[in-house]
Write a protein that holds these residues in place. Structure first.
Motif, mmCIF file in Angstrom:
data_model
loop_
_atom_site.group_PDB
_atom_site.id
_atom_site.type_symbol
_atom_site.label_atom_id
_atom_site.label_comp_id
_atom_site.label_asym_id
_atom_site.label_seq_id
_atom_site.Cartn_x
_atom_site.Cartn_y
_atom_site.Cartn_z
ATOM 1 N N ARG A 1 0.821 -1.209 0.000
ATOM 2 C CA ARG A 1 0.000 0.000 0.000
ATOM 3 C C ARG A 1 0.860 1.266 0.000
ATOM 4 O O ARG A 1 0.471 2.298 0.521
ATOM 5 C CB ARG A 1 -0.980 -0.017 1.175
ATOM 6 N N ILE B 10 -10.574 -5.776 10.254
ATOM 7 C CA ILE B 10 -9.901 -5.351 9.032
ATOM 8 C C ILE B 10 -10.425 -3.973 8.642
ATOM 9 O O ILE B 10 -11.627 -3.802 8.431
ATOM 10 C CB ILE B 10 -10.108 -6.335 7.875
ATOM 11 N N LYS B 11 -9.513 -3.023 8.548
ATOM 12 C CA LYS B 11 -9.873 -1.671 8.136
ATOM 13 C C LYS B 11 -9.470 -1.474 6.680
ATOM 14 O O LYS B 11 -8.325 -1.727 6.308
ATOM 15 C CB LYS B 11 -9.183 -0.637 9.021
ATOM 16 N N SER B 12 -10.424 -1.052 5.865
ATOM 17 C CA SER B 12 -10.139 -0.821 4.447
ATOM 18 C C SER B 12 -11.123 0.189 3.894
ATOM 19 O O SER B 12 -12.337 0.069 4.092
ATOM 20 C CB SER B 12 -10.241 -2.132 3.672
ATOM 21 N N THR C 278 -14.817 -0.965 8.429
ATOM 22 C CA THR C 278 -14.197 -2.001 9.243
ATOM 23 C C THR C 278 -15.064 -3.247 9.268
ATOM 24 O O THR C 278 -16.279 -3.157 9.468
ATOM 25 C CB THR C 278 -13.972 -1.507 10.686
ATOM 26 N N ILE D 256 -12.195 -11.103 2.330
ATOM 27 C CA ILE D 256 -11.448 -9.846 2.402
ATOM 28 C C ILE D 256 -10.310 -9.909 1.395
ATOM 29 O O ILE D 256 -9.513 -10.858 1.398
ATOM 30 C CB ILE D 256 -10.878 -9.621 3.821
ATOM 31 N N GLY E 60 -6.601 -4.837 3.196
ATOM 32 C CA GLY E 60 -6.910 -4.036 4.369
ATOM 33 C C GLY E 60 -5.853 -4.181 5.441
ATOM 34 O O GLY E 60 -4.951 -5.028 5.352
ATOM 35 N N ASP E 61 -5.951 -3.332 6.466
ATOM 36 C CA ASP E 61 -5.069 -3.414 7.628
ATOM 37 C C ASP E 61 -5.698 -4.371 8.628
ATOM 38 O O ASP E 61 -6.853 -4.205 9.021
ATOM 39 C CB ASP E 61 -4.875 -2.041 8.260
#
Length: 268
Positions: free
Chosen positions: A55, A220-222, A226, A252, A255-256
Motif C-alpha cells: 500500500r 480489518i480496516k479498508s 471495518t 477480504i 486491508g489493515d
C-alpha cells in the motif's frame, strides 16, 4: 562478505544484481522488466533508501538489513499472480528457520517460531520481522511480477501499525548476506510448489499451518470501513475469510489487519 545466490538458485539459472546502496530493489526490478528482461533475477542490497512496502508505505531499511526483490515473468492471470505472495511468505519463513536454527546451535540457544500474517508479513511473537509486497505489470503477452521481501536483520522501524522487531533484537546474529543465500534457495523450492498457481492448494495448506491469528478475533480496516469477526481461513483465491458474529462468511481482499486485543483498537 558479499551477496551470492545459493546453490539451488544458481543451478536453477537465477541471476543476481547486488547493490551497495539503492533507492528501491522493487523499482530496479520492474525497470529491468520494462527494458525487456524476462527474469529470473534477484535484486538485493543491505541499504535501501526509498523502499516502499504494501500500500505504498515507506519501508525503512538501514544498512545491515536485507532488501531483496525477485523478478519473475510469468504466463498467468493477475489474480493468480496475487497468490504468489503466500509462497513468498513460506519461502521466507523457511529461510529464516534454517539460518536461525544454525545461529542458535552456534550460540547454544533455542530457535524461533515464525508466523505468517495475512496477506504477506512474517511475525515473531506478534511483531513484524519481514514485510512482503507484490507488484505486477503486463510486458507484452506476459506478466512481470516483482516480489519484494524486506527483512529487519539489524534494526527495526518504530511507530509502525504493527510493532516491528529485528533478528538482532531476537538474539539471531547473522548477516543479510547469509540470509539472502538461504532465501534464494528457499524461493526456488516454493516457487516450484506454487507451479504457476496450479499448486496453490498445497501452498494454502502449508500457509494455514503457520497462520497468525487463525481462529482469533480480527478487525480489518479498508477504505474507511471495518469488518469484525473471527479469522476463519483463506479461500482458493487467497482472500481472508472472516466469520462475523451473525455467522456470515465475508471474503477480504485487502486491508489493515488487527488480531486479538488489537482488533478492538483497530476497529475504533
Amino acid at each position: 562478505m558479499t551477496f551470492s545466490l545459493g546453490l539451488k538458485a544458481t543451478s536453477a539459472g537465477y541471476r543476481l544484481a547486488a547493490y551497495d546502496q539503492v533507492g528501491s530493489t522493487n523499482v530496479e526490478a520492474m525497470a529491468r522488466a520494462r527494458d525487456g528482461d524476462r527474469g529470473s533475477i534477484w535484486f538485493v542490497t543491505s541499504e535501501q533508501t526509498a523502499g516502499r512496502g504494501r500500500r505504498q508505505r515507506a519501508w525503512i531499511a538501514p544498512r545491515g538489513n536485507l532488501a531483496s526483490s525477485v523478478l519473475e515473468v510469468l504466463e498467468v492471470a493477475p489474480a493468480t499472480a496475487a497468490t504468489l505472495g503466500f509462497a513468498a511468505g513460506l519461502a521466507t519463513a523457511a529461510a529464516l528457520q534454517k539460518v536461525s536454527v544454525e545461529a542458535a546451535l552456534r550460540a547454544g540457544s533455542q530457535g524461533l517460531k515464525y508466523d505468517l500474517k495475512w496477506p504477506n508479513d512474517v511475525l515473531v511473537g506478534g511483531k513484524k520481522l519481514v514485510g512482503i509486497s507484490l507488484d505486477a505489470e503486463a510486458v507484452g503477452n506476459h506478466l512481470a511480477v516483482v516480489v519484494g521481501i524486506g527483512t529487519n536483520v539489524v534494526g527495526a522501524p518504530e511507530g509502525t501499525p504493527t510493532p516491528a522487531i529485528s533478528l538482532a533484537a531476537l538474539g539471531v546474529q547473522i548477516g543479510a548476506e547469509e540470509l539472502f543465500s538461504s532465501l534464494s534457495d528457499s524461493w526456488v523450492e516454493f516457487l516450484g510448489i506454487w507451479d504457476n498457481g496450479r499448486g496453490f492448494g498445497e501452498i494454502r495448506r502449508r500457509w494455514l499451518d503457520c497462520a497468525a491469528g487463525l481462529g482469533q478475533a480480527v478487525a480489518i480496516k479498508s477504505a474507511g470501513s471495518t469488518i469484525e469477526g473471527t479469522f476463519d481461513t483463506i479461500d482458493e483465491r487467497g482472500c481472508m475469510i472472516v466469520r462475523t458474529s451473525a455467522g456470515q462468511l465475508v471474503p477480504i481482499t485487502a486491508g489493515d489487519v488487527y488480531f486479538g486485543a488489537a482488533a478492538s483498537v483497530g476497529a475504533a
